[in-house]
Write an enzyme that holds these catalytic residues in place. Structure first.
Site, mmCIF file in Angstrom:
data_model
loop_
_atom_site.group_PDB
_atom_site.id
_atom_site.type_symbol
_atom_site.label_atom_id
_atom_site.label_comp_id
_atom_site.label_asym_id
_atom_site.label_seq_id
_atom_site.Cartn_x
_atom_site.Cartn_y
_atom_site.Cartn_z
ATOM 1 N N HIS A 11 44.311 78.080 81.748
ATOM 2 C CA HIS A 11 43.109 77.953 82.593
ATOM 3 C C HIS A 11 43.232 76.758 83.542
ATOM 4 C CE1 HIS A 11 41.041 80.861 80.104
ATOM 5 N NE2 HIS A 11 41.532 80.232 79.059
ATOM 6 N N ASP A 69 44.095 64.327 82.074
ATOM 7 C CA ASP A 69 43.342 64.424 80.823
ATOM 8 C C ASP A 69 41.865 64.390 81.175
ATOM 9 O OD1 ASP A 69 43.219 64.815 78.103
ATOM 10 O OD2 ASP A 69 43.189 62.684 77.634
ATOM 11 N N PHE A 151 36.316 77.790 80.867
ATOM 12 C CA PHE A 151 36.828 77.587 79.511
ATOM 13 C C PHE A 151 36.160 76.361 78.901
ATOM 14 C CE2 PHE A 151 39.592 73.857 80.093
ATOM 15 C CZ PHE A 151 39.628 73.791 81.464
ATOM 16 N N GLY A 152 36.548 76.069 77.674
ATOM 17 C CA GLY A 152 36.069 74.854 77.009
ATOM 18 C C GLY A 152 34.549 74.790 76.931
ATOM 19 N N LYS A 174 33.854 76.355 91.207
ATOM 20 C CA LYS A 174 34.017 75.256 90.239
ATOM 21 C C LYS A 174 34.960 74.180 90.799
ATOM 22 C CE LYS A 174 35.593 74.059 85.619
ATOM 23 N NZ LYS A 174 36.288 74.451 84.404
#
Ligand code: IMP
Length: 203
Positions: A11, A69, A151-152, A174
């Site tokens: 993703h 990250d 996702f997530g 997004k």
């Protein structure tokens, strides 16, 4: 020239490939190097993890590498899950298990105190050259998941500006406003400047 994204997350890779299209470089991913497994995120901060991923992949492949990250920082949970967002509910858990744990922890937290942000740190490493950029987006953790995209934690991250969750936006929508999108837009600008003043990099 080629840039490698230091990630196996499909993703995330898809989002980043779209973002980096404008750089007119060949963007490849860790899928081209199956021998490089999952890189353990042993850092205590997003900055440390982004750097360690980019550095390891740059050293092994010899290609300019981008590591990143991301953490979800919830104010009512004193910034948790933060750097531990991927393993909030434990090691090797699904996105759904992490979301469920978050909703459980926040069960009794009122609407006005459910503020949170996604923060991404991206780091480019090419030998001794190192460039870092950060992006954030503010939002509110919903009481129930909504939307099927992304996702997530996307289905529980509501953005007041768009009046919907991340999971209700298309990838393009997004990317335009997201933490990772903003971090990459900044990183791309820094890279353009870097390459125009140092013509030997990446040639
Ligand atoms: P990563 O270490 O950058 O892969 O991100 C850590 C964790 O944060 C992921 O496993 C996801 O649960 C979550 N995460 C990262 N980026 C996003 C996003 O854009 N939307 C929702 N969750 C995300």
């Amino acid at each position: 020239m080629k840039i490698i994204i230091a990630s196996h997350n499909i993703h995330k890779m898809e989002e980043m490939k779209v973002m980096l299209k404008n750089l007119s470089v060949d963007v490849i991913t860790l899928d081209n190097f199956p021998e490089i497994g999952e890189i353990p995120e042993t850092g205590k901060t997003l900055e440390e993890n982004a750097l360690l991923k980019a550095r390891i992949v740059n050293e092994i492949t010899g290609l300019p590498a981008i590591g990143d990250d991301t953490g979800l920082e919830v104010d009512a949970l004193k910034g948790a899950p933060g750097v531990y967002s991927a393993r909030y509910a434990g090691e090797n858990v699904s996105y759904e298990e992490n979301v469920n744990k978050l909703l459980k922890e926040m069960e009794f937290i009122k609407e006005e105190s459910r503020t949170a942000r996604f923060r991404t740190v991206t780091t480019f490493v090419d030998g001794d050259d190192l460039i870092t950029a950060e992006g954030t987006i503010e939002g509110i953790i919903t009481k129930t998941p909504k939307g099927v995209n992304g996702f997530g934690y996307d289905p529980v991250f509501y953005i007041p500006k768009t009046k919907c969750t991340f999971a209700e936006l298309s990838t393009e929508e997004k990317n335009r406003i997201s933490h990772r999108g903003l971090a990459l837009q900044k990183l791309c600008k820094f890279l353009f400047a870097h390459w125009s003043t140092n013509k030997t990099i990446g040639e």
